[in-house]
Write a protein that holds these residues in place. Sequence first.
Motif, PDB file in Angstrom:
ATOM      1  N   ALA A 131       0.809  -1.214   0.000  1.00  0.00           N
ATOM      2  CA  ALA A 131       0.000   0.000   0.000  1.00  0.00           C
ATOM      3  C   ALA A 131       0.845   1.269   0.000  1.00  0.00           C
ATOM      4  O   ALA A 131       0.512   2.258  -0.660  1.00  0.00           O
ATOM      5  CB  ALA A 131      -0.941   0.008   1.212  1.00  0.00           C
ATOM      6  N   HIS A 132       1.940   1.271   0.749  1.00  0.00           N
ATOM      7  CA  HIS A 132       2.805   2.444   0.823  1.00  0.00           C
ATOM      8  C   HIS A 132       4.133   2.050   1.436  1.00  0.00           C
ATOM      9  O   HIS A 132       4.260   1.011   2.085  1.00  0.00           O
ATOM     10  CB  HIS A 132       2.151   3.559   1.657  1.00  0.00           C
ATOM     11  N   GLY A 133       5.138   2.899   1.228  1.00  0.00           N
ATOM     12  CA  GLY A 133       6.431   2.656   1.832  1.00  0.00           C
ATOM     13  C   GLY A 133       6.466   3.107   3.280  1.00  0.00           C
ATOM     14  O   GLY A 133       5.624   3.892   3.721  1.00  0.00           O
ATOM     15  N   PHE A 134       7.461   2.618   4.018  1.00  0.00           N
ATOM     16  CA  PHE A 134       7.615   3.027   5.415  1.00  0.00           C
ATOM     17  C   PHE A 134       9.003   2.649   5.896  1.00  0.00           C
ATOM     18  O   PHE A 134       9.697   1.818   5.295  1.00  0.00           O
ATOM     19  CB  PHE A 134       6.551   2.371   6.311  1.00  0.00           C
ATOM     20  N   TRP A 135       9.411   3.294   6.990  1.00  0.00           N
ATOM     21  CA  TRP A 135      10.671   2.989   7.679  1.00  0.00           C
ATOM     22  C   TRP A 135      10.347   2.528   9.090  1.00  0.00           C
ATOM     23  O   TRP A 135       9.508   3.129   9.765  1.00  0.00           O
ATOM     24  CB  TRP A 135      11.557   4.229   7.759  1.00  0.00           C
ATOM     25  N   LEU A 136      11.008   1.483   9.515  1.00  0.00           N
ATOM     26  CA  LEU A 136      10.892   0.996  10.885  1.00  0.00           C
ATOM     27  C   LEU A 136      12.257   1.184  11.535  1.00  0.00           C
ATOM     28  O   LEU A 136      13.250   0.557  11.121  1.00  0.00           O
ATOM     29  CB  LEU A 136      10.477  -0.476  10.883  1.00  0.00           C
ATOM     30  N   LEU A 137      12.343   2.072  12.511  1.00  0.00           N
ATOM     31  CA  LEU A 137      13.597   2.418  13.157  1.00  0.00           C
ATOM     32  C   LEU A 137      13.684   1.730  14.518  1.00  0.00           C
ATOM     33  O   LEU A 137      12.906   2.051  15.424  1.00  0.00           O
ATOM     34  CB  LEU A 137      13.704   3.933  13.320  1.00  0.00           C
ATOM     35  N   ASP A 138      14.633   0.784  14.621  1.00  0.00           N
ATOM     36  CA  ASP A 138      14.724  -0.068  15.804  1.00  0.00           C
ATOM     37  C   ASP A 138      13.332  -0.628  16.104  1.00  0.00           C
ATOM     38  O   ASP A 138      12.631  -1.061  15.201  1.00  0.00           O
ATOM     39  CB  ASP A 138      15.302   0.714  16.984  1.00  0.00           C
ATOM     40  N   GLU A 139      12.949  -0.595  17.354  1.00  0.00           N
ATOM     41  CA  GLU A 139      11.586  -0.985  17.739  1.00  0.00           C
ATOM     42  C   GLU A 139      10.864   0.221  18.324  1.00  0.00           C
ATOM     43  O   GLU A 139       9.947   0.071  19.135  1.00  0.00           O
ATOM     44  CB  GLU A 139      11.627  -2.117  18.774  1.00  0.00           C
ATOM     45  N   GLU A 140      11.276   1.413  17.892  1.00  0.00           N
ATOM     46  CA  GLU A 140      10.813   2.642  18.532  1.00  0.00           C
ATOM     47  C   GLU A 140       9.843   3.462  17.695  1.00  0.00           C
ATOM     48  O   GLU A 140       8.978   4.151  18.229  1.00  0.00           O
ATOM     49  CB  GLU A 140      12.025   3.537  18.862  1.00  0.00           C
TER      50      GLU A 140
END
Length: 293
Positions: free
Chosen positions: A225-234
């Motif tokens: 559906a869209h892009g995203f960034w997952l930074l650590d678990e925060e």
Amino acid sequence: MPPIRTSGVSSLHEARLALGKRLRELRRTAGLSGRALAEALNWPPSKVSKLENGRQSPTDRDIRAWAKATGGDHEAEPLLAALHTLEVQNIEWQRQLRGGLRAHQNELAALDRATRLFRAFECTYVPGLLQTAEYARARFAQSVGVLKVRGDVDEAVQARLHRQEILYRRDKRFHFVLAEPALRYRLCAPEVMLGQLDRLISLSALPNVKFGIIGFRAAYAVAPAHGFWLLDEERVMVETYSAELNLAGPQEIELYRSVFDSMAAAASYGRQAREIIKRVIDDISAETLPDEQ
């Protein structure tokens, strides 16, 4: 009052509704109708309704005035904290970029330094940390044109390239997953895209970078559906046309981690990923370069 709790992709809307519900509870506890409160604050009655139903975000001044008029001065600070949390979640680009494109890159650099594990899924364009100078310049120029913000493109490109030095830090780990359309969309000149694709091949060999491509023939368990960034678990960062969303609820992080894992499972890595990139290079070259005589 209990803290606002948000979950899932509709969390921003739910947070606005929760804040409006708090305001409504204060008004009703004070025994005031919406019209009576509006008259006390010298507001149009429609403003009270919009704030209570999440159709308009209050300002700090609105919160303090509402709390005072309803005898809930002790609730002002918790309400302000909820408002500011909502503002951090949804930062409009016009406000985010009013200091210029370079200033925003510097803010991201500070976030980079604090992050150890970067996971990014993109289905439309190449992530900023992997961009060539020419590709980044094209992306920034598009932002200036769409958002009508300060056009410090050259400075922003230099700041983005400086951020990329983090790719060579052994204490950082990166996992990028790109859908094949991100390699093919014409967001820049063909020769710029060819240089960008060549750089992706080089960066995929870095020891702390895991790089996957979801080819057109791959089966998706979850729609891209869209892009995203997952930074650590925060934190989860999502870019829309109008705003940057920063999601930090445990359920949101778990959801996006699950989605990322699904995308990663559908991707090809190593030699197979490079073969997809080379195939795209061949296709673009065949379309743009003159035939050999």
